[in-house]
Design a protein around this motif. Structure first.
Motif, PDB file in Angstrom:
ATOM      1  N   UNK A  70       0.808  -1.178   0.000  1.00 55.39           N
ATOM      2  CA  UNK A  70       0.000   0.000   0.000  1.00 55.39           C
ATOM      3  C   UNK A  70       0.854   1.245   0.000  1.00 55.39           C
ATOM      4  N   UNK A  71       1.595   1.639   1.104  1.00 58.51           N
ATOM      5  CA  UNK A  71       0.564   1.946   2.032  1.00 58.51           C
ATOM      6  C   UNK A  71       0.679   3.405   2.338  1.00 58.51           C
ATOM      7  N   UNK A  72      -0.092   4.144   1.618  1.00 49.32           N
ATOM      8  CA  UNK A  72      -0.326   5.536   1.959  1.00 49.32           C
ATOM      9  C   UNK A  72      -1.830   5.719   1.988  1.00 49.32           C
ATOM     10  N   UNK A  73      -2.387   5.793   3.180  1.00 49.42           N
ATOM     11  CA  UNK A  73      -3.827   5.980   3.316  1.00 49.42           C
ATOM     12  C   UNK A  73      -4.127   6.553   4.687  1.00 49.42           C
ATOM     13  N   UNK A  74      -5.248   7.247   4.776  1.00 46.56           N
ATOM     14  CA  UNK A  74      -5.668   7.800   6.054  1.00 46.56           C
ATOM     15  C   UNK A  74      -7.178   7.965   6.054  1.00 46.56           C
ATOM     16  N   UNK A  75      -7.752   8.005   7.237  1.00 43.34           N
ATOM     17  CA  UNK A  75      -9.180   8.238   7.388  1.00 43.34           C
ATOM     18  C   UNK A  75      -9.409   8.822   8.773  1.00 43.34           C
ATOM     19  N   UNK A  76     -10.016  10.003   8.832  1.00 44.83           N
ATOM     20  CA  UNK A  76     -10.163  10.729  10.095  1.00 44.83           C
ATOM     21  C   UNK A  76     -11.561  11.341  10.170  1.00 44.83           C
ATOM     22  N   UNK A  77     -11.959  11.768  11.392  1.00 43.32           N
ATOM     23  CA  UNK A  77     -13.275  12.369  11.564  1.00 43.32           C
ATOM     24  C   UNK A  77     -13.353  13.243  12.800  1.00 43.32           C
ATOM     25  N   UNK A  78     -14.478  13.941  12.947  1.00 41.24           N
ATOM     26  CA  UNK A  78     -14.745  14.767  14.125  1.00 41.24           C
ATOM     27  C   UNK A  78     -15.527  13.950  15.151  1.00 41.24           C
ATOM     28  N   UNK A  79     -15.041  13.912  16.391  1.00 42.50           N
ATOM     29  CA  UNK A  79     -15.784  13.283  17.478  1.00 42.50           C
ATOM     30  C   UNK A  79     -16.317  14.344  18.434  1.00 42.50           C
ATOM     31  N   UNK A  80     -16.416  15.594  17.948  1.00 42.81           N
ATOM     32  CA  UNK A  80     -16.928  16.702  18.750  1.00 42.81           C
ATOM     33  C   UNK A  80     -17.495  17.762  17.818  1.00 42.81           C
ATOM     34  N   UNK A  81     -18.313  18.650  18.339  1.00 44.68           N
ATOM     35  CA  UNK A  81     -18.803  19.779  17.555  1.00 44.68           C
ATOM     36  C   UNK A  81     -17.632  20.716  17.239  1.00 44.68           C
ATOM     37  N   UNK A  82     -17.740  21.382  16.092  1.00 44.82           N
ATOM     38  CA  UNK A  82     -16.687  22.318  15.707  1.00 44.82           C
ATOM     39  C   UNK A  82     -17.283  23.476  14.933  1.00 44.82           C
TER      40      UNK A  82
END
Length: 394
Positions: free
Chosen positions: A253-265
């Motif tokens: 691979x390996x170049x990959x990422x996945x992120x998110x918000x777990x709070x209001x912004x």
């Protein structure tokens, strides 16, 4: 000689027809003008954001398709409806993105780990029920997606990408969640008091053989999904990007990422705190920037949900050059938006998301992750055609 391959199309309010040669293929098209489409009319694009060996005859969803060489894929406005699309030079919401993932003749068994399923009928869930999709679009391995359980089962260790979308029945809410082995990952939510609400999300995960991934209704919440023959809105798709050992850096691979918000912004600089995967450390939780470690073709997906009675307006940037946007706004409601792009990057280039206005407000909680940003590198060797605003395709 006929060639076969798996081709993933990520479709966001688009109409297009594409002819794909058997090679490394990726493209993103955009529309910078307002357009009015009559019944069944095809959309013309006037901006090539990225184009790698794709020839063109002319609220989003995603699908993996198994195509033969010279097959075409077309998107049209519904034959019973007129459609008006919004677009300007610095507000590109209408896009069409596709990438070739798995040529059939590559000789690698892992490339067969791909599925796309949907609902071709209305589906009424009980509280927390797993969605069992009945319309098999692609299921490369009979054991990958099980229509009886509604679960995808990983056949090997690797990095997988998943997309899911849904449409609620009239004047109802949609609230879907993606789970891995009984553990919550992220969500999609939509609601309107006067229409059909839609929502979707994406995530990249590192799975071990036997891990299961599935979509379910929110606990203590019933969901009525819209579907009919010829009207498949609720979909669930997944593909193995590359096999890998969880403790080994020696992978394909390996170049990959996945992120998110777990709070209001509320604000301008979108810096995501929930990290689902970050292979190679390419995403910085300090700056919110993705940095390419190698030159090549990268694919990005982003989704967002507003807080009640607020607006969301997110722009994707490549080295501070504007690419495309998502937008959502609704009085007294939660607005959603999504978009994607395939980009040709040079080692050291950065890609990031930025809110158009500091007043834009995004919804998030530890068990309600709607705003996400994901990306991965394609294995490509060809050169791109990039950014030709004078070409009309359609």
């Amino acid at each position: 000689m006929e060639s076969n391959f798996y081709f993933t199309l990520i479709l966001f309010q688009t109409i297009a027809c594409v002819h794909c040669e058997l090679a490394n293929v990726a493209f993103t098209l955009g529309q910078t003008n307002h357009l009015y489409l009559s019944h069944g009319e095809q959309l013309t694009y006037n901006k090539i954001i990225t184009n790698l060996l794709a020839q063109f005859d002319s609220r989003g969803n995603s699908v993996f398709l198994h195509l033969n060489e010279y097959d075409t894929v077309s998107i049209k406005s519904h034959r019973s409806y007129n459609t008006t699309l919004y677009g300007t030079g610095d507000q590109i919401y209408t896009t069409f993105t596709g990438v070739l993932l798995n040529p059939d003749d590559a000789g690698d068994s892992y490339q067969k780990e791909s599925f796309s399923v949907g609902l071709n009928h209305h589906f009424h869930t009980s509280q927390g029920e797993i969605i069992k999709y009945n319309d098999i679009i692609v299921n490369s391995n009979a054991n990958v997606y099980n229509t009886q359980t509604g679960k995808f089962t990983a056949a090997m260790d690797g990095t997988y990408i998943f997309h899911y979308h849904g449409l609620a029945q009239n004047d109802e809410a949609i609230w879907l969640e993606l789970y891995r082995n009984g553990e919550y990952v992220n969500s999609a939510f939509g609601h309107t008091d006067s229409g059909y609400a839609d929502a979707g999300n994406t995530v990249i995960l590192h799975l071990s053989r036997g891990d299961q991934v599935y979509i379910k209704a929110r606990n203590n919440y019933q969901v009525n999904l819209y579907g009919a023959a010829g009207q498949v809105y609720a979909t669930f798709s997944g593909n193995l990007l590359a096999p890998l050992g969880h403790d080994s850096e020696d992978s394909l691979s390996e170049t990959s990422f996945s992120v998110g918000f777990s709070h209001h912004f509320t604000g301008t600089n979108l810096i995501f705190d929930r990290v689902f995967s970050n292979r190679g450390g390419v995403y910085s939780p300090v700056s919110g920037h993705f940095t390419a470690k190698e030159s090549g073709v990268y694919v990005f997906h982003f989704h967002a949900l507003s807080r009640s009675d607020a607006h969301i307006w997110v722009d994707l940037y490549h080295d501070y050059h504007y690419i495309d946007s998502l937008y959502g706004g609704s009085d007294d409601e939660y607005a959603t938006g999504s978009n994607a792009a395939a980009l040709n990057l040079v080692a050291g280039d950065i890609v990031f998301l930025k809110s158009r206005h500091s007043s834009n407000s995004y919804y998030g909680a530890p068990d309600q992750v709607y705003c996400t940003f994901s990306g991965y590198k394609l294995d490509t060797t060809e050169e791109f055609i990039i950014g030709n605003p004078d070409v009309v395709i359609g």
